[in-house]
Design an enzyme around this catalytic site. Structure first.
Site, PDB file in Angstrom:
ATOM      1  N   LYS A 145     109.080 -28.481  74.876  1.00 23.38           N
ATOM      2  CA  LYS A 145     109.505 -28.821  73.514  1.00 23.38           C
ATOM      3  C   LYS A 145     109.941 -30.283  73.528  1.00 23.38           C
ATOM      4  O   LYS A 145     110.308 -30.814  74.571  1.00 23.38           O
ATOM      5  CB  LYS A 145     110.704 -27.949  73.102  1.00 23.38           C
TER       6      LYS A 145
ATOM      7  N   GLY B  56     112.232 -14.470  52.119  1.00 20.43           N
ATOM      8  CA  GLY B  56     111.567 -15.759  52.270  1.00 20.43           C
ATOM      9  C   GLY B  56     110.077 -15.623  52.060  1.00 20.43           C
ATOM     10  O   GLY B  56     109.367 -15.057  52.884  1.00 20.43           O
TER      11      GLY B  56
ATOM     12  N   GLY C 188     107.767 -18.129  51.757  1.00 21.56           N
ATOM     13  CA  GLY C 188     107.166 -19.455  51.944  1.00 21.56           C
ATOM     14  C   GLY C 188     105.750 -19.300  52.478  1.00 21.56           C
ATOM     15  O   GLY C 188     105.038 -18.355  52.124  1.00 21.56           O
TER      16      GLY C 188
ATOM     17  N   VAL D 222     104.488 -18.428  55.411  1.00 20.89           N
ATOM     18  CA  VAL D 222     104.189 -17.186  56.124  1.00 20.89           C
ATOM     19  C   VAL D 222     104.456 -15.979  55.221  1.00 20.89           C
ATOM     20  O   VAL D 222     103.619 -15.079  55.096  1.00 20.89           O
ATOM     21  CB  VAL D 222     105.051 -17.064  57.411  1.00 20.89           C
TER      22      VAL D 222
END
Ligand code: NAD
Length: 362
Positions: A88, A188, A190, A192
């Protein structure tokens, strides 16, 4: 000098605690770039992980975040069956104020110098345009737009993986994986969440949705025939499945005591406020939890397809396999009476150890 002689906050002590291989600090005063790249484990392949840009309050906070996130990428790749390690990167700064073409390209040069041991992708605070800039300096970047040969938006693939994870839970809990007549609350809607609502409605599930964006909530409810509910009422609904697709830590002591569902399965990262405490609380309450990092791996598979040269069909097949892996995790959890997230970790660790041994032989 042995490691235990270092202060517990030293970088070396932290790398030791998390089991990291390498951490690279990137600094370039001319562009203002201050970034940290963490490579956790490369047993299975090059370390892949997104680049996050955030105005961290301190260097220590940025280091903690990159160490934690890169370690979880190792587990995610391992359990998904990908030949990738975990890494990351974090760029310290406000993505709205401090981002520039030069900064991103300078960051790309740092990645290039790692000779392919780290591959990045988009994350919070970065976007496909940033990946294009990084691509100008290194080929070790994925998730670039389809228009320049990349795999494009990962969200539909992520939604498909979550959908397969939900079906695996249904199969283990009810004996069949049909969604017809089952009720589910998606928090949510959004990128996805909306794709997931479409898949659920196609199989005649009764879908409740909530979002802080009320206009979007109304539009999505109308488009798919879903039932819009106020965010706070979501945890009191009489439903079969709760699907967190907005933000982390929504599964905590308070919500677990309110939830009436038998399954939790969604796309949000870090859904359990405390992995150990809430993993065990869910086990005690008999609520089946599909580990987030496993069932939201469709996005990672989409990125991997760029590296491995997979076509859309193969990417979809690999994503559909989340169904079988989730069932294996749930069965192990039941057999050993351990939380599902712990069962998933064990399966991931075993794969890494098995492959490490094979590599040691040549
Ligand atoms: P998004 O930003 O497109 O959607 C998030 C939605 O949640 C938005 O509509 C937002 O208004 C809503 N939201 C924010 N706070 C909320 C709250 N308190 N209550 C209710 N709704 C709230 O993000 P996304 O790409 O759809 O990702 C959703 C989650 O899945 C995130 O946690 C993300 O980290 C994770 N995830 C996404 C992908 C991917 O491929 N996009 C891959 C893996 C994991």
């Amino acid at each position: 000098m042995i490691l235990s002689q270092f202060d517990e906050h030293s970088v070396f002590s932290q790398l030791d605690a998390f089991g990291h291989q390498k951490v690279i600090y990137c600094s370039d005063p001319s562009t203002g770039l201050k970034a940290i790249i963490a490579i956790h484990d490369t047993t299975l392949g090059p370390a892949l992980g997104g680049t996050r840009m955030q105005p961290y309050k301190s260097e220590h906070e940025a280091l903690q975040d990159v160490l934690r996130l890169s370690r979880s990428m190792t587990y995610k790749s391992a359990i998904t069956g990908l030949n990738l390690g975990g890494g990351k990167a974090v760029i310290i700064g406000d993505s709205r104020l401090h981002k520039s073409e030069a900064l991103m390209r300078r960051f790309g040069r740092f990645i290039e110098n790692l000779n392919g041991s780290f591959i990045t992708a988009e994350d919070v605070g970065t976007n496909p345009r940033d990946m294009e800039y990084i691509r100008m300096e290194t080929k070790h970047v994925t998730g670039i737009p389809e228009s320049i040969g990349g795999s494009g938006d990962p969200s539909p693939v992520t939604a498909k993986g979550v959908f397969m994870g939900i079906k695996a839970c249904l199969k283990e809990h009810f004996g069949n994986d049909s969604l017809a007549g089952k009720s589910i609350a998606v928090q949510g809607i959004g990128q996805v969440g909306e794709n997931l609502v479409g898949l659920l409605r196609n199989e005649n599930a009764k879908v409740y949705i909530s979002d802080i964006d009320e206009d979007r909530l109304r539009q999505v409810a109308q488009k798919y025939g879903a039932i819009a509910v106020a965010n706070n009422n979501l945890f009191d609904l009489d439903i079969d499945i709760y699907s967190p697709c907005a933000l982390g830590a929504t599964v905590n002591t308070e919500t677990i005591n309110r939830l009436k569902c038998s399954i939790i399965a969604g796309s949000a990262n870090n859904q359990l406020a405390d992995e150990v405490v809430h993993g065990y609380l869910l086990l005690e309450k008999g609520i089946m939890y599909a580990p987030d990092y496993l069932i939201n791996a469709g996005g990672l598979i989409n990125c991997y397809s760029e590296i491995a040269g997979f076509n859309k069909k193969k990417t979809l097949q690999m994503t559909e396999n989340i169904y079988e892996v989730t069932r294996r995790v749930l069965q192990k959890s039941k057999l050993e009476n351990i939380p599902t997230n712990e069962a998933a970790n064990k399966i991931a660790e075993k794969r890494i150890e098995d492959i490490r041994k094979i590599k040691a032989s040549y």
